[in-house]
Structures are given as C-alpha cells and as structure tokens.
Design a protein around this motif. Structure first.
Motif, mmCIF file in Angstrom:
data_model
loop_
_atom_site.group_PDB
_atom_site.id
_atom_site.type_symbol
_atom_site.label_atom_id
_atom_site.label_comp_id
_atom_site.label_asym_id
_atom_site.label_seq_id
_atom_site.Cartn_x
_atom_site.Cartn_y
_atom_site.Cartn_z
ATOM 1 N N ALA A 5 -0.604 11.586 1.223
ATOM 2 C CA ALA A 5 -1.520 11.031 1.715
ATOM 3 C C ALA A 5 -2.888 10.719 0.986
ATOM 4 C CB ALA A 5 -2.167 12.112 2.966
ATOM 5 N N ILE A 6 -3.091 11.511 -0.075
ATOM 6 C CA ILE A 6 -4.228 11.090 -0.975
ATOM 7 C C ILE A 6 -3.468 9.992 -1.915
ATOM 8 C CG2 ILE A 6 -5.431 11.912 -3.179
ATOM 9 C CD1 ILE A 6 -5.723 14.714 -1.521
ATOM 10 N N MET A 7 -2.524 10.082 -2.451
ATOM 11 C CA MET A 7 -1.929 8.927 -3.247
ATOM 12 C C MET A 7 -1.795 7.741 -2.638
ATOM 13 S SD MET A 7 -1.730 10.279 -6.244
ATOM 14 C CE MET A 7 -1.147 11.699 -7.244
ATOM 15 N N THR A 8 -1.439 7.643 -1.446
ATOM 16 C CA THR A 8 -1.278 6.560 -0.345
ATOM 17 C C THR A 8 -2.771 5.998 -0.005
ATOM 18 O OG1 THR A 8 0.861 7.260 0.615
ATOM 19 C CG2 THR A 8 -0.392 5.446 1.958
ATOM 20 N N HIS A 9 -3.637 6.765 0.392
ATOM 21 C CA HIS A 9 -5.134 6.302 0.693
ATOM 22 C C HIS A 9 -5.567 5.585 -0.551
ATOM 23 C CE1 HIS A 9 -9.145 6.798 1.863
ATOM 24 N NE2 HIS A 9 -9.327 7.256 0.865
ATOM 25 N N PHE A 10 -5.442 6.166 -1.791
ATOM 26 C CA PHE A 10 -6.133 5.295 -2.887
ATOM 27 C C PHE A 10 -5.289 4.131 -3.370
ATOM 28 C CE2 PHE A 10 -8.454 9.130 -3.467
ATOM 29 C CZ PHE A 10 -9.710 8.644 -3.516
ATOM 30 N N GLU A 11 -3.903 4.221 -3.290
ATOM 31 C CA GLU A 11 -3.041 2.984 -3.506
ATOM 32 C C GLU A 11 -3.480 1.712 -2.469
ATOM 33 O OE1 GLU A 11 1.121 4.169 -2.990
ATOM 34 O OE2 GLU A 11 1.108 5.155 -4.691
ATOM 35 N N ASN A 12 -3.820 2.166 -1.169
ATOM 36 C CA ASN A 12 -4.361 1.294 -0.276
ATOM 37 C C ASN A 12 -5.760 0.626 -0.510
ATOM 38 O OD1 ASN A 12 -1.846 1.319 1.110
ATOM 39 N ND2 ASN A 12 -2.600 2.853 2.429
ATOM 40 N N LYS A 13 -6.323 1.491 -1.416
ATOM 41 C CA LYS A 13 -7.803 0.675 -1.656
ATOM 42 C C LYS A 13 -7.862 0.437 -3.238
ATOM 43 C CE LYS A 13 -10.572 3.537 1.377
ATOM 44 N NZ LYS A 13 -11.838 4.305 1.437
ATOM 45 N N ALA A 14 -7.204 -0.676 -3.534
ATOM 46 C CA ALA A 14 -6.911 -1.047 -4.905
ATOM 47 C C ALA A 14 -8.027 -1.156 -5.831
ATOM 48 C CB ALA A 14 -6.228 -2.313 -4.761
ATOM 49 N N ALA A 15 -9.352 -1.377 -5.150
ATOM 50 C CA ALA A 15 -10.355 -1.221 -5.986
ATOM 51 C C ALA A 15 -11.004 0.095 -6.427
ATOM 52 C CB ALA A 15 -11.543 -2.197 -5.280
ATOM 53 N N ARG A 16 -10.448 0.949 -5.704
ATOM 54 C CA ARG A 16 -11.226 2.333 -5.765
ATOM 55 C C ARG A 16 -10.385 2.991 -6.953
ATOM 56 N NH1 ARG A 16 -13.539 5.258 -1.957
ATOM 57 N NH2 ARG A 16 -13.474 7.150 -3.351
ATOM 58 N N LEU A 17 -11.210 3.801 -7.796
ATOM 59 C CA LEU A 17 -10.470 4.522 -8.724
ATOM 60 C C LEU A 17 -10.104 5.978 -8.116
ATOM 61 C CD1 LEU A 17 -12.765 3.959 -11.862
ATOM 62 C CD2 LEU A 17 -10.500 3.141 -11.553
ATOM 63 N N GLN A 18 -8.694 6.560 -8.448
ATOM 64 C CA GLN A 18 -8.484 7.681 -7.924
ATOM 65 C C GLN A 18 -9.284 8.930 -8.750
ATOM 66 O OE1 GLN A 18 -4.450 8.575 -7.020
ATOM 67 N NE2 GLN A 18 -4.763 10.585 -7.540
ATOM 68 N N PRO A 19 -9.811 9.895 -8.100
ATOM 69 C CA PRO A 19 -10.444 10.825 -9.278
ATOM 70 C C PRO A 19 -9.186 11.835 -9.628
ATOM 71 C CG PRO A 19 -10.575 11.561 -6.352
ATOM 72 C CD PRO A 19 -9.917 10.066 -6.666
ATOM 73 N N PRO A 20 -9.482 12.457 -10.903
ATOM 74 C CA PRO A 20 -8.371 13.094 -11.496
ATOM 75 C C PRO A 20 -8.286 14.395 -10.842
ATOM 76 C CG PRO A 20 -10.631 12.917 -12.782
ATOM 77 C CD PRO A 20 -10.613 11.962 -11.529
ATOM 78 N N GLN A 39 -11.468 21.943 -19.212
ATOM 79 C CA GLN A 39 -10.650 20.639 -18.813
ATOM 80 C C GLN A 39 -11.518 19.821 -17.994
ATOM 81 O OE1 GLN A 39 -7.753 19.721 -19.682
ATOM 82 N NE2 GLN A 39 -7.287 21.779 -20.846
ATOM 83 N N MET A 40 -12.337 20.416 -16.972
ATOM 84 C CA MET A 40 -13.330 19.810 -16.202
ATOM 85 C C MET A 40 -14.213 18.763 -17.152
ATOM 86 S SD MET A 40 -14.251 22.587 -13.474
ATOM 87 C CE MET A 40 -15.562 21.680 -12.793
ATOM 88 N N MET A 41 -14.729 19.381 -18.237
ATOM 89 C CA MET A 41 -15.587 18.837 -19.291
ATOM 90 C C MET A 41 -14.846 17.692 -19.710
ATOM 91 S SD MET A 41 -18.548 20.082 -18.565
ATOM 92 C CE MET A 41 -19.607 19.661 -19.763
ATOM 93 N N MET A 42 -13.770 17.881 -20.290
ATOM 94 C CA MET A 42 -12.965 16.735 -20.850
ATOM 95 C C MET A 42 -12.685 15.833 -19.919
ATOM 96 S SD MET A 42 -10.180 19.082 -22.929
ATOM 97 C CE MET A 42 -8.990 17.640 -23.233
ATOM 98 N N LEU A 43 -12.587 15.865 -18.654
ATOM 99 C CA LEU A 43 -12.402 14.747 -17.654
ATOM 100 C C LEU A 43 -13.803 14.225 -17.175
ATOM 101 C CD1 LEU A 43 -9.493 16.224 -15.701
ATOM 102 C CD2 LEU A 43 -9.203 14.198 -17.237
ATOM 103 N N SER A 44 -15.093 14.639 -17.764
ATOM 104 C CA SER A 44 -16.349 14.290 -17.067
ATOM 105 C C SER A 44 -16.548 13.003 -17.216
ATOM 106 C CB SER A 44 -17.405 15.041 -17.809
ATOM 107 O OG SER A 44 -17.407 14.880 -19.217
ATOM 108 N N GLU A 45 -15.854 12.129 -18.219
ATOM 109 C CA GLU A 45 -16.357 10.687 -18.308
ATOM 110 C C GLU A 45 -15.410 10.043 -17.274
ATOM 111 O OE1 GLU A 45 -15.467 7.033 -21.673
ATOM 112 O OE2 GLU A 45 -16.150 9.091 -22.499
ATOM 113 N N THR A 46 -14.071 10.314 -17.230
ATOM 114 C CA THR A 46 -13.281 9.755 -16.160
ATOM 115 C C THR A 46 -13.967 10.195 -14.883
ATOM 116 O OG1 THR A 46 -11.188 10.228 -17.294
ATOM 117 C CG2 THR A 46 -11.038 9.892 -15.181
ATOM 118 N N SER A 47 -14.351 11.092 -14.491
ATOM 119 C CA SER A 47 -15.008 11.512 -13.189
ATOM 120 C C SER A 47 -16.195 10.561 -12.833
ATOM 121 C CB SER A 47 -15.442 12.985 -13.099
ATOM 122 O OG SER A 47 -14.214 13.838 -13.398
#
Length: 193
Positions: A57-72, A144-152
């Motif tokens: 459901a989460i993957m489909t949600h973000f696929e349907n919102k093409a302009a939105r970035l999915q959180p890691p 790991q959270m800190m490594m993803l901080s820029e992406t987040s």
C-alpha cells in the motif's frame, strides 16, 4: 530527540500492524508524512502478510504521487535474542560467520526481507532493545539513520515544497478575492465622493 547539532528528530511510534483497514489507513498516513521509516519486524514472527500488504500500500501510494519522494525504509529486526539457540546471547555477532546464533539472525533477516517483499537495497539491522540484556546494535541503527539523513531531508523538503505549491494555489484564489474586494470597496468609496 534533540541531536548534538541541535536539530530535532521526531520519532512517531505507530500502532503495530494488524491488517485491519483502519490501522492500515493510519499507518499509510504516517508513512505519507514521514521523512524516514524504521520498520520494526519481530524475528520470531513467521506471519508477514499484514506487513507485506502495508508495504504494498505504501509503495502504491508513492507510485501514484509521482512528484513525491518516498521516504527511505530501514528494517529493524527485533527479538533476535529469542532465536535459536535461545540460551546463547553473547553479542556482537558476525552475520557472515557459521556461529549458530549469528546464522539464525542472518536467516531471520533474509526471511523477513523476502516475505515482506522489501526492495533488495533495503537496509536491515538486527537489534535488541529489551530488559534482560544490554541494548544491542542500537548504535548501528542510529548510524544508518544518520547516513540517510540527507535523503530524509530531501524527502521532507520535497513534501514541503509540494504542500507549499498547493497552498500557493489557495493564495492565488485569496489574492483574486482580495482584488475583487478592493474593487468593490474602491467603487463604493468613489460613489460616496
């Protein structure tokens, strides 16, 4: 949580995944507003269908919102102390070794990643956060959270930009209304003069 660099991290502990529609809607809303998702999965839980349905459901949600970035997503595997051999608890564990507990932890991680159907590059961290032993691997999860901080941060900025864009459309409508009101007020003042 206030970090050393004085930034603030808001952690939201959602209810557990139970497969109900109300629960899924609540968790989907939380995912939509998240910058990073830490997906807790019990190492001792073989049934993964509710997790898989929510992830889908989460993957489909973000696929349907093409302009939105999915959180890691980081999967944190909990209850690893209960894996066989149960009586053996002597971390740290080298998950590439033949040691029985390490092999059980590695197998549980692979099973959860596969059954929930996470993407191949999903980070998975086995952790222990119970009362019987010292915490295990929490520092690795934090790293790991800190490594993803820029992406987040990019996820957050993307969401805010889109939200601002939506509200700016409302501002355009407000501005049009204000201009019309200004004309009406101006005309009534001119009539009085």
């Amino acid at each position: 949580l206030e970090m050393q660099d004085e930034s603030i991290v808001r952690l939201i502990d959602t209810p557990g995944i139970d497969g109900s529609e109300d629960n899924q809607a609540l968790l989907l809303k939380a995912a939509d507003e998240a910058d990073l998702i830490i997906w807790l999965a019990k190492a001792t839980q073989p049934a993964r269908a509710p997790d898989q349905l929510l992830l889908d459901a989460i993957m489909t949600h973000f696929e349907n919102k093409a302009a939105r970035l999915q959180p890691p997503i980081i999967m944190a595997l909990t209850h690893i102390d209960l894996l066989s051999p149960k009586a053996h608890w002597q971390p740290p564990y080298d998950l590439g070794s033949e040691e029985p507990k390490a092999a059980s932890i590695y197998a549980a991680i692979q099973s959860a990643l596969t059954r929930i159907e996470f993407k191949q590059d999903t980070l998975a961290v086995p952790v222990y956060i119970g009362d019987q032993h010292s915490y295990y691997n929490v520092d690795t999860l934090a790293a790991q959270m800190m490594m993803l901080s820029e992406t987040s941060t990019n996820v957050q900025l993307n969401r805010r930009r889109l939200e601002l864009g939506q509200s700016s459309k409302n501002w355009k409508a407000h501005w049009t209304q204000a201009k019309k009101l200004g004309r009406v007020v101006g005309q009534s003042i001119v009539k009085r003069l």
